[in-house]
Motif scaffolding. Structure first.
Motif, PDB file in Angstrom:
ATOM      1  N   GLY A  85       0.843  -1.195   0.000  1.00 22.53           N
ATOM      2  CA  GLY A  85       0.000   0.000   0.000  1.00 22.53           C
ATOM      3  C   GLY A  85       0.875   1.239   0.000  1.00 22.53           C
ATOM      4  N   MET A  86       0.605   2.181  -0.930  1.00 24.62           N
ATOM      5  CA  MET A  86       1.509   3.309  -1.118  1.00 24.62           C
ATOM      6  C   MET A  86       0.861   4.695  -1.031  1.00 24.62           C
ATOM      7  N   GLY A  87      -0.409   4.848  -1.344  1.00 25.07           N
ATOM      8  CA  GLY A  87      -1.017   6.180  -1.347  1.00 25.07           C
ATOM      9  C   GLY A  87      -2.513   6.113  -1.128  1.00 25.07           C
ATOM     10  N   ILE A  88      -3.080   7.208  -0.599  1.00 30.04           N
ATOM     11  CA  ILE A  88      -4.505   7.262  -0.302  1.00 30.04           C
ATOM     12  C   ILE A  88      -4.978   8.706  -0.368  1.00 30.04           C
ATOM     13  N   ILE A  89      -6.225   8.888  -0.869  1.00 29.01           N
ATOM     14  CA  ILE A  89      -6.836  10.225  -0.922  1.00 29.01           C
ATOM     15  C   ILE A  89      -8.352  10.052  -1.009  1.00 29.01           C
ATOM     16  N   HIS A  90      -9.073  11.047  -0.552  1.00 30.64           N
ATOM     17  CA  HIS A  90     -10.541  11.035  -0.623  1.00 30.64           C
ATOM     18  C   HIS A  90     -11.020  11.818  -1.832  1.00 30.64           C
ATOM     19  N   GLY A  91     -12.112  11.341  -2.411  1.00 33.51           N
ATOM     20  CA  GLY A  91     -12.795  12.080  -3.459  1.00 33.51           C
ATOM     21  C   GLY A  91     -13.929  12.883  -2.854  1.00 33.51           C
ATOM     22  N   LYS A  92     -14.450  13.849  -3.617  1.00 34.22           N
ATOM     23  CA  LYS A  92     -15.544  14.690  -3.127  1.00 34.22           C
ATOM     24  C   LYS A  92     -16.801  13.885  -2.849  1.00 34.22           C
ATOM     25  N   ASP A  93     -16.984  12.771  -3.549  1.00 34.31           N
ATOM     26  CA  ASP A  93     -18.175  11.946  -3.362  1.00 34.31           C
ATOM     27  C   ASP A  93     -18.025  10.926  -2.236  1.00 34.31           C
ATOM     28  N   GLY A  94     -16.907  10.970  -1.518  1.00 29.40           N
ATOM     29  CA  GLY A  94     -16.681  10.037  -0.419  1.00 29.40           C
ATOM     30  C   GLY A  94     -15.912   8.787  -0.818  1.00 29.40           C
ATOM     31  N   THR A  95     -15.660   8.607  -2.112  1.00 32.45           N
ATOM     32  CA  THR A  95     -14.862   7.468  -2.555  1.00 32.45           C
ATOM     33  C   THR A  95     -13.439   7.611  -2.023  1.00 32.45           C
ATOM     34  N   VAL A  96     -12.860   6.502  -1.596  1.00 33.33           N
ATOM     35  CA  VAL A  96     -11.475   6.484  -1.134  1.00 33.33           C
ATOM     36  C   VAL A  96     -10.632   5.903  -2.264  1.00 33.33           C
ATOM     37  N   TYR A  97      -9.648   6.666  -2.720  1.00 35.49           N
ATOM     38  CA  TYR A  97      -8.736   6.184  -3.759  1.00 35.49           C
ATOM     39  C   TYR A  97      -7.474   5.704  -3.066  1.00 35.49           C
TER      40      TYR A  97
END
Length: 160
Positions: free
Chosen positions: A95-107
């Motif tokens: 696991g290397m990176g994580i960010i949230h989208g405006k719609d609540g999706t987790v990338y």
């Protein structure tokens, strides 16, 4: 405006110094609550989402988990410590990176994939692979990694 800067460190590391008076430094978690963090993001509710990497070059006889997971830290004490820690998703490698989208999706990026993870109230729903790196490479740092949103709302990620 006050921003929350979450810090994950061990007692043996030097504590960073905040030089911008708009920022506040608070200890949210440290070992053993979190092992080898490789990425983090903060959502609109102020929860800290961190990647716990157990697969990133573990030492011989490592007694930790066999896979990586995404932990969510919330309900902070007056000292900033998270009183509630939950596992959002697990079963990943590198696991290397994580960010949230405006719609609540987790990338979420592993060395080989970028996932769109559905957040169903703090529980991971659908796991959809949206990018796949086809390579024989197996080194975590030369794969998929960091994220950024641009002003138009497009998501960018890194390679290597």
């Amino acid at each position: 405006m006050t921003l929350l800067l979450a810090l994950f460190c061990t007692a043996s590391q030097d504590v960073p110094v905040v030089t911008d008076d708009r920022l506040v430094l608070e200890m949210v978690a440290q070992h053993p609550d979190l092992n080898t963090p490789t990425g983090m993001t903060v959502d609109a509710k102020g929860r800290v989402w961190a990647i716990e990497s157990n697969t990133h070059f573990p030492p011989k006889n490592y007694k930790g988990r066999l896979t990586d997971r995404i932990l969510v830290f919330e309900d902070y004490s007056g000292a900033g410590r998270a009183r509630r820690v939950t596992t959002f998703a697990e079963g990943f490698k590198y696991g290397m990176g994580i960010i949230h989208g405006k719609d609540g999706t987790v990338y979420f990026a592993t060395r080989w994939e970028v996932y769109a993870l559905e957040d169903k109230g703090g529980v991971c729903g659908e796991r959809k692979v949206i990018v796949k790196l086809e390579t024989k490479g197996n080194y975590p740092h030369n794969g998929l990694s960091g994220f950024a949103w641009d002003a138009a709302g497009l998501l960018y990620f890194g390679l290597g």
